[in-house]
Design a protein around this motif. Structure first.
Motif, PDB file in Angstrom:
ATOM      1  N   ASP A 114       0.827  -1.210   0.000  1.00 57.34           N
ATOM      2  CA  ASP A 114       0.000   0.000   0.000  1.00 57.34           C
ATOM      3  C   ASP A 114       0.859   1.257   0.000  1.00 57.34           C
ATOM      4  OD1 ASP A 114      -2.503  -1.505   0.246  1.00 57.34           O
ATOM      5  OD2 ASP A 114      -1.831  -1.945   2.277  1.00 57.34           O
ATOM      6  N   VAL A 115       1.965   1.225   0.720  1.00 59.45           N
ATOM      7  CA  VAL A 115       2.886   2.357   0.725  1.00 59.45           C
ATOM      8  C   VAL A 115       3.512   2.521  -0.660  1.00 59.45           C
ATOM      9  CG1 VAL A 115       5.007   3.297   1.716  1.00 59.45           C
ATOM     10  CG2 VAL A 115       3.367   2.097   3.187  1.00 59.45           C
ATOM     11  N   ILE A 116       3.940   1.406  -1.236  1.00 60.41           N
ATOM     12  CA  ILE A 116       4.527   1.441  -2.582  1.00 60.41           C
ATOM     13  C   ILE A 116       3.496   1.933  -3.592  1.00 60.41           C
ATOM     14  CG2 ILE A 116       5.379  -0.037  -4.457  1.00 60.41           C
ATOM     15  CD1 ILE A 116       6.807  -1.698  -2.273  1.00 60.41           C
ATOM     16  N   GLU A 122       1.474   8.717  -6.724  1.00 55.96           N
ATOM     17  CA  GLU A 122       1.887  10.121  -6.642  1.00 55.96           C
ATOM     18  C   GLU A 122       2.948  10.431  -7.692  1.00 55.96           C
ATOM     19  OE1 GLU A 122       4.211  13.210  -3.636  1.00 55.96           O
ATOM     20  OE2 GLU A 122       3.859  11.149  -2.995  1.00 55.96           O
ATOM     21  N   ALA A 123       3.905   9.512  -7.844  1.00 57.28           N
ATOM     22  CA  ALA A 123       4.970   9.713  -8.830  1.00 57.28           C
ATOM     23  C   ALA A 123       4.406   9.731 -10.247  1.00 57.28           C
ATOM     24  CB  ALA A 123       6.023   8.618  -8.690  1.00 57.28           C
ATOM     25  N   GLN A 141      -0.741  -4.797 -10.703  1.00 61.10           N
ATOM     26  CA  GLN A 141      -1.859  -3.849 -10.841  1.00 61.10           C
ATOM     27  C   GLN A 141      -1.373  -2.404 -10.853  1.00 61.10           C
ATOM     28  OE1 GLN A 141      -4.138  -3.244  -6.826  1.00 61.10           O
ATOM     29  NE2 GLN A 141      -3.313  -5.328  -6.775  1.00 61.10           N
ATOM     30  N   LEU A 142      -0.126  -2.152 -10.414  1.00 63.84           N
ATOM     31  CA  LEU A 142       0.408  -0.790 -10.364  1.00 63.84           C
ATOM     32  C   LEU A 142       1.054  -0.364 -11.680  1.00 63.84           C
ATOM     33  CD1 LEU A 142       2.181  -0.946  -6.871  1.00 63.84           C
ATOM     34  CD2 LEU A 142      -0.121  -0.078  -7.385  1.00 63.84           C
ATOM     35  N   VAL A 143       1.295  -1.305 -12.571  1.00 64.59           N
ATOM     36  CA  VAL A 143       2.024  -1.012 -13.806  1.00 64.59           C
ATOM     37  C   VAL A 143       1.209  -0.082 -14.708  1.00 64.59           C
ATOM     38  CG1 VAL A 143       2.945  -2.029 -15.935  1.00 64.59           C
ATOM     39  CG2 VAL A 143       3.371  -3.142 -13.722  1.00 64.59           C
ATOM     40  N   LYS A 244      -3.990  -0.121  -1.785  1.00 61.88           N
ATOM     41  CA  LYS A 244      -4.377   1.256  -1.469  1.00 61.88           C
ATOM     42  C   LYS A 244      -3.427   2.232  -2.150  1.00 61.88           C
ATOM     43  CE  LYS A 244      -5.355   2.716   2.681  1.00 61.88           C
ATOM     44  NZ  LYS A 244      -6.673   3.359   2.472  1.00 61.88           N
ATOM     45  N   LEU A 245      -3.989   3.335  -2.610  1.00 63.07           N
ATOM     46  CA  LEU A 245      -3.180   4.362  -3.271  1.00 63.07           C
ATOM     47  C   LEU A 245      -3.237   5.693  -2.528  1.00 63.07           C
ATOM     48  CD1 LEU A 245      -4.232   3.679  -6.989  1.00 63.07           C
ATOM     49  CD2 LEU A 245      -2.331   2.663  -5.704  1.00 63.07           C
TER      50      LEU A 245
END
Length: 288
Positions: A114-116, A122-123, A141-143, A244-245
């Motif tokens: 979640d932190v990552i 944000e980045a 899922q973050l890609v 979480k984002l």
């Protein structure tokens, strides 16, 4: 802010467990276990040397339960407690990471994922390039066009096309895909009888889990019955799977600068832990 800046986000917990299981048992003369400490430190040293990062963070899971345990009491219930010989090494790993000048983040109540995810989101908004160092498939899922995964132990990289090639779904479908298949490692139930191929086929046809659920009556056979019987469970599984984002953090992604190493502190740790080669390197550098 230059758009070609890159932020490296390291899944420290992934490093920790992989190093612990990959290396033979190592101990000091006093009996302190050091295999995981050596493995994680070695991976971090190599990463810094090869990437020379300007922006970087090492993210570890905090102690205790997270919001996902409140959602589902059996979350990760099949995992045994961390063995004492591993627990005894964690504080050393954290201290050495900080002494290397690497920003370390550990937030109670959420997972390292979640932190990552929050930092990566944000980045992305700031149009920074993000490299997530992990061996965890959930982070696919973050890609996106700015975020790439790399597994340094397997020398594998996953960009958008890489995720499609590996899972047969787009990165934005990974949450729904994992909700359908479940995750035995995290004890996320999924839908019985539904494996990766079926999940990918359904998402190709219906695009999203919500649309699949709305048309569940169209799915025939035993697998269709299983889907309809587990619709409520699917909603929970998706919530457990989604990273979480929006974790509240003390720093912004573009403030995570690689700092100067505390060489004296590192030398003390290396001597205490009997990492003689690294201690000798520091001594040689300080004498020149």
């Amino acid at each position: 802010m230059s758009q070609n800046k890159r932020l490296i986000l390291v899944d420290g917990s992934s490093f920790l467990f992989r190093a612990y299981h990959a290396l033979p048992e190592l101990q000091t003369r006093s009996g302190q276990h050091t295999g995981a400490i050596y493995g994680v430190t070695n991976m971090l040293r190599k990463l810094v040397k090869e990437c020379d990062p300007e922006l970087i963070a090492i993210v570890f899971d905090a102690k205790g339960k997270t919001f996902r345990h409140e959602m589902y009491e059996q979350y990760k219930a099949n995992r045994p407690p961390a063995p004492p010989d591993l627990v005894s090494q964690i504080q050393f790993i954290h201290d050495i990471t900080r002494a290397m000048g690497l920003p370390l983040i550990c937030v109670p109540g959420v997972e390292a994922d979640d932190v990552i995810g929050t930092l990566a989101a944000e980045a992305t908004q700031k149009k920074l390039e993000v490299l997530v160092v992990t061996g965890d498939k959930d982070k696919a899922q973050l890609v996106n066009e700015h975020v790439t995964l790399i597994d340094t132990m397997k020398d594998q990289t996953l960009d958008i096309q890489g995720v499609i090639d590996k899972f047969d779904v787009r990165p934005d479908q990974i949450i729904d895909y994992l909700a359908l298949t479940g995750d035995s490692a995290d004890n996320i139930p999924g839908v019985p009888k539904v494996g990766p191929k079926t999940a990918a086929k359904w998402l190709k046809q219906y695009d999203t889990l919500d649309n699949l659920m709305a048309h569940s009556e169209e799915i025939g056979g035993k697998v269709g019955e299983s889907l309809r019987e587990h619709l409520d469970q699917l909603i929970m599984s998706r919530a457990l799977t989604e990273i979480k984002l929006d974790v509240e953090l003390d720093c912004a992604c573009d403030e995570l600068h690689l700092g100067e190493a505390d060489r004296a502190t590192l030398a003390e740790f290396y001597k205490e832990l009997q990492f003689r080669t690294w201690a000798a390197e520091l001594e040689a550098d300080s004498s020149t």
